[in-house]
Design a protein around this motif. Sequence first.
Motif, PDB file in Angstrom:
ATOM      1  N   TYR A  63       0.872  -1.233  -0.130  1.00 21.23           N
ATOM      2  CA  TYR A  63      -0.075  -0.122   0.052  1.00 21.23           C
ATOM      3  C   TYR A  63       0.761   1.329  -0.019  1.00 21.23           C
ATOM      4  O   TYR A  63       0.592   2.219  -0.875  1.00 21.23           O
ATOM      5  N   PHE A  64       1.958   1.366   0.812  1.00 14.47           N
ATOM      6  CA  PHE A  64       2.641   2.658   0.903  1.00 14.47           C
ATOM      7  C   PHE A  64       3.410   2.478  -0.415  1.00 14.47           C
ATOM      8  O   PHE A  64       3.439   3.691  -0.909  1.00 14.47           O
ATOM      9  N   ALA A  65       3.972   1.767  -1.262  1.00 15.67           N
ATOM     10  CA  ALA A  65       4.356   1.746  -2.515  1.00 15.67           C
ATOM     11  C   ALA A  65       3.548   2.101  -3.303  1.00 15.67           C
ATOM     12  O   ALA A  65       3.973   3.018  -4.389  1.00 15.67           O
ATOM     13  N   ARG A  66       2.268   1.738  -3.441  1.00 14.72           N
ATOM     14  CA  ARG A  66       1.304   2.263  -4.324  1.00 14.72           C
ATOM     15  C   ARG A  66       0.851   3.616  -4.266  1.00 14.72           C
ATOM     16  O   ARG A  66       0.547   4.358  -4.952  1.00 14.72           O
ATOM     17  N   GLU A  67       1.169   4.062  -2.973  1.00 15.98           N
ATOM     18  CA  GLU A  67       0.939   5.600  -2.784  1.00 15.98           C
ATOM     19  C   GLU A  67       2.103   6.501  -3.139  1.00 15.98           C
ATOM     20  O   GLU A  67       2.171   7.543  -2.765  1.00 15.98           O
ATOM     21  N   GLY A  68       3.025   5.933  -3.480  1.00 13.50           N
ATOM     22  CA  GLY A  68       4.380   6.455  -3.949  1.00 13.50           C
ATOM     23  C   GLY A  68       5.441   6.717  -3.007  1.00 13.50           C
ATOM     24  O   GLY A  68       6.187   7.126  -3.473  1.00 13.50           O
ATOM     25  N   PHE A  69       5.628   6.037  -2.073  1.00 19.19           N
ATOM     26  CA  PHE A  69       6.722   5.819  -1.060  1.00 19.19           C
ATOM     27  C   PHE A  69       7.519   4.753  -1.838  1.00 19.19           C
ATOM     28  O   PHE A  69       6.951   3.824  -2.041  1.00 19.19           O
ATOM     29  N   THR A  70       8.780   4.980  -1.308  1.00 22.61           N
ATOM     30  CA  THR A  70       9.848   3.866  -1.393  1.00 22.61           C
ATOM     31  C   THR A  70       9.811   3.306   0.047  1.00 22.61           C
ATOM     32  O   THR A  70       9.906   3.847   1.109  1.00 22.61           O
ATOM     33  N   VAL A  71       9.886   1.898  -0.067  1.00 24.86           N
ATOM     34  CA  VAL A  71       9.713   1.281   1.271  1.00 24.86           C
ATOM     35  C   VAL A  71      10.860   0.119   1.604  1.00 24.86           C
ATOM     36  O   VAL A  71      11.084  -0.577   0.542  1.00 24.86           O
ATOM     37  N   GLN A  72      11.269   0.246   2.746  1.00 28.92           N
ATOM     38  CA  GLN A  72      12.349  -0.795   3.162  1.00 28.92           C
ATOM     39  C   GLN A  72      11.590  -1.592   4.041  1.00 28.92           C
ATOM     40  O   GLN A  72      11.180  -1.175   5.250  1.00 28.92           O
ATOM     41  N   ALA A  73      11.150  -2.961   3.573  1.00 29.82           N
ATOM     42  CA  ALA A  73      10.602  -3.571   4.612  1.00 29.82           C
ATOM     43  C   ALA A  73      11.284  -4.779   5.188  1.00 29.82           C
ATOM     44  O   ALA A  73      12.011  -5.327   4.472  1.00 29.82           O
ATOM     45  N   THR A  74      11.000  -4.859   6.737  1.00 23.53           N
ATOM     46  CA  THR A  74      12.093  -5.959   7.283  1.00 23.53           C
ATOM     47  C   THR A  74      11.155  -6.760   8.086  1.00 23.53           C
ATOM     48  O   THR A  74      10.086  -6.412   8.349  1.00 23.53           O
ATOM     49  N   ASP A  75      11.425  -8.400   8.113  1.00 18.56           N
ATOM     50  CA  ASP A  75      10.642  -9.000   9.167  1.00 18.56           C
ATOM     51  C   ASP A  75      11.947 -10.265   9.383  1.00 18.56           C
ATOM     52  O   ASP A  75      12.685 -10.346   8.613  1.00 18.56           O
ATOM     53  N   VAL A  97      10.168  -1.293  -3.564  1.00 15.63           N
ATOM     54  CA  VAL A  97      10.532  -2.103  -2.388  1.00 15.63           C
ATOM     55  C   VAL A  97      11.439  -2.857  -2.208  1.00 15.63           C
ATOM     56  O   VAL A  97      12.110  -3.252  -3.257  1.00 15.63           O
ATOM     57  N   THR A  98      12.250  -2.888  -1.186  1.00 14.83           N
ATOM     58  CA  THR A  98      13.337  -3.598  -0.658  1.00 14.83           C
ATOM     59  C   THR A  98      13.054  -4.375   0.393  1.00 14.83           C
ATOM     60  O   THR A  98      12.391  -3.877   1.262  1.00 14.83           O
ATOM     61  N   THR A  99      13.402  -5.517   0.653  1.00 18.88           N
ATOM     62  CA  THR A  99      13.287  -6.102   1.759  1.00 18.88           C
ATOM     63  C   THR A  99      14.586  -6.948   2.608  1.00 18.88           C
ATOM     64  O   THR A  99      15.749  -7.019   1.878  1.00 18.88           O
ATOM     65  N   ALA A 100      14.164  -7.036   3.692  1.00 17.10           N
ATOM     66  CA  ALA A 100      15.817  -7.495   4.427  1.00 17.10           C
ATOM     67  C   ALA A 100      15.179  -8.486   5.424  1.00 17.10           C
ATOM     68  O   ALA A 100      14.121  -8.102   6.279  1.00 17.10           O
ATOM     69  N   VAL A 101      15.626  -9.610   5.683  1.00 18.82           N
ATOM     70  CA  VAL A 101      15.518 -10.355   7.062  1.00 18.82           C
ATOM     71  C   VAL A 101      15.880  -9.745   8.250  1.00 18.82           C
ATOM     72  O   VAL A 101      17.340  -9.545   8.178  1.00 18.82           O
ATOM     73  N   HIS A 102      15.311  -9.325   9.136  1.00 21.17           N
ATOM     74  CA  HIS A 102      15.745  -8.890  10.364  1.00 21.17           C
ATOM     75  C   HIS A 102      14.929  -8.921  11.769  1.00 21.17           C
ATOM     76  O   HIS A 102      13.735  -8.904  11.272  1.00 21.17           O
TER      77      HIS A 102
END
Length: 221
Positions: A63-75, A97-102
């Motif tokens: 949703y954030f990405a669709r709203e135009g934000f760049t998102v770093q997603a971690t889990d 969108v970028t992701t990182a295991v954290h």
Amino acid sequence: MASTEKDLAGVQREHWQGTYAAHPGMYGEQPSAPAIHAAGVFGAAGVREVLELGAGHGRDTLYFAREGFTVQATDFSPVGLEQLREAARAQDIAGRVTTAVHDVREALPQPDASVDAVFAHMLLCMALSTGEIRAAVGEIRRVLRPGGVLVYTVRHTGDAHHGAGTAHGDDIYEHGGFAVHFFDRDLVDTLASGWTLNEVHAFEEGDLPRRLWRVTQTLPR
């Protein structure tokens, strides 16, 4: 971390891995109400990049990405993050969108003062000790730029599951394999020390319903 905390953390990590694997997209495709609120707050603050902690399979990230934000997603779940990446590719927003295991118990990999905003929906109320929660918010403070915004949600001590189920101490109770640290207002205020506490909003979510606070706080410039 004490040995009992390590054991609980490991059990919870495996439980979430298995849950995401067994129930892909378990929270659905629609963003959470707190994410919709946060997008408005972030937009008003001129935020361009969001760090999402505990992104899971990514309904809010997307949703954030669709709203135009760049998102770093971690889990801490590689399974959840793979589902997130697949959905980002399918929606043609993978470039934002970028992701990182954290694991939130560890230091964030981001440099000091490098992030515009942080979003964490029901992450800080997982099986974390009070000390681990305070350390995590300290890390969030470190990586935020001056004027940066933190929006987080937590289940609170008015929730029906508080005080029931398997007690692990430190206001942590386990139901159905999921351990939750229930917040009292003193903990919210403690975590806002040195910040501007913009809002503490009570809301309900889900079928129980779960009772939560949505907290918005800003790092002074």
